[in-house]
Design an enzyme around this catalytic site. Sequence first.
Site, mmCIF file in Angstrom:
data_model
loop_
_atom_site.group_PDB
_atom_site.id
_atom_site.type_symbol
_atom_site.label_atom_id
_atom_site.label_comp_id
_atom_site.label_asym_id
_atom_site.label_seq_id
_atom_site.Cartn_x
_atom_site.Cartn_y
_atom_site.Cartn_z
ATOM 1 N N LYS A 1 0.853 -1.181 0.000
ATOM 2 C CA LYS A 1 0.000 0.000 0.000
ATOM 3 C C LYS A 1 0.887 1.228 0.000
ATOM 4 C CE LYS A 1 -0.955 2.564 2.890
ATOM 5 N NZ LYS A 1 -0.384 3.914 3.348
ATOM 6 N N THR B 1 5.735 6.104 2.636
ATOM 7 C CA THR B 1 4.627 5.734 3.512
ATOM 8 C C THR B 1 3.967 4.553 2.888
ATOM 9 O OG1 THR B 1 2.699 6.311 4.776
ATOM 10 C CG2 THR B 1 2.788 7.241 2.666
ATOM 11 N N GLU C 1 -0.886 9.402 -5.671
ATOM 12 C CA GLU C 1 -1.954 10.385 -5.517
ATOM 13 C C GLU C 1 -2.003 11.330 -6.715
ATOM 14 O OE1 GLU C 1 -1.915 10.434 -0.636
ATOM 15 O OE2 GLU C 1 -0.728 11.894 -1.740
ATOM 16 N N ASN D 1 -4.090 15.727 -0.735
ATOM 17 C CA ASN D 1 -3.325 15.988 0.489
ATOM 18 C C ASN D 1 -3.906 17.140 1.284
ATOM 19 O OD1 ASN D 1 -0.838 14.152 0.789
ATOM 20 N ND2 ASN D 1 -0.962 14.567 -1.400
#
EC number: 2.3.1.35
Length: 408
Positions: free
Chosen positions: A182, A193, A279, A403
């Site tokens: 992920k 992350t 993203e 974000n």
Amino acid sequence: MAVNLQIPTESDIYPVPGIEIGVTEAGIRKAGRRDLTVFRLAPGTSVAGVFTRNRFRAAPVQVCEAHLAAGKQIAALVINTGNANAGTGSDGMQRCNDTCAELARLLNVQADQILPFSTGVILEPLPVDRLVAGLPAAIANLGPNNWFSAAHGIMTTDTLPKVASARRQIGGKTVTFTGISKGAGMIRPNMATMLGFLATDAGIAPDLLKRMAREIADVSFNRITVDGDTSTNDSFIIMASGQSGLQVDSASDAAYAELHQALSAAAAELAQKIVRDAEGATKFMTIRVEEAGNTEEALKVAYSVAHSPLVKTAFYASDPNLGRILAAIGYAGIDDLDTSKLRLWLDDVLVATAGGRNPAYREEDGQRVMKQAEILVRIALGRGSVTDTVYTCDFSHDYVSINADYRS
């Protein structure tokens, strides 16, 4: 919007003998979503991990490192999303240890045989009561075929689950390799992350697996970047159950090279899927630096280009404003770089040579490549024979929106 991210069907995801997975909804941050996952490992399974170098390493990272260093048989993994349990001080450590203790009690093992993982919002207390309350349901769901459900269960801002699965004949045995990952933002090597869990039913000696995990991370998860941010929770775990009958105890064993390659390929697929689902990403870019004097300077140049917001926004716009790439190469930190030897290509289009624009270059050729969903940027430094590669993506309006709204 994911860029050419291939999701296998559940029938193409092979269970790994010796590995069971249970997934449930614990309501850790939001109700009605899978956010708690437990892996139960058969006795004899070797486990090794690579973790973030961020000095604000999350509580679960610190506990994982301590439990692996203790050298006991790892019996289970527990993963929560929605809360990173990072920047939470001694209270976060206590909550993490409480999680391990409760799962250990339920599985009748010791607390330091549990590896905990968290991902989500930083600087907020982990709702350990909800996490612990969800553990019995996750355990009740344990089974060998829950990889796809687990891939969903560890997602945060990801838009699609990330799964890799393969079987190979190695040393006369059928060996399975299945993993999930992920990550979509705050992605930068060392690591990102991201969480990555890769399992095989090959048997690998613990010390050898520890070394392999570092090497495999370096050619996979440590070769991706989305935005240059290194997270507090990055973790990559390899589990080797040994139930295929193939056993590798040394790098000199006949099956070692093929096993190493298979694990590296699976990890690279999982890592690249993170970039493909970054993203707001609309482009997947491969930055390959050739003719470098050594690996360090190859990566300096590759990351300088991959991290440049000006380069990334130009790719998003399909604008062949390629001087931005030259500028990023120039400030990469190679003080004695001879720019007259440098060559730059977009796919098959030679853009720059001999210190300037290729006389035959046409902007329409550059724009043709820039409009593609997948783009290869080749940079030849003319300094040596080393080649290295980094994978990245563009920056879109959606990256900012995602974000900006992350905690909403």
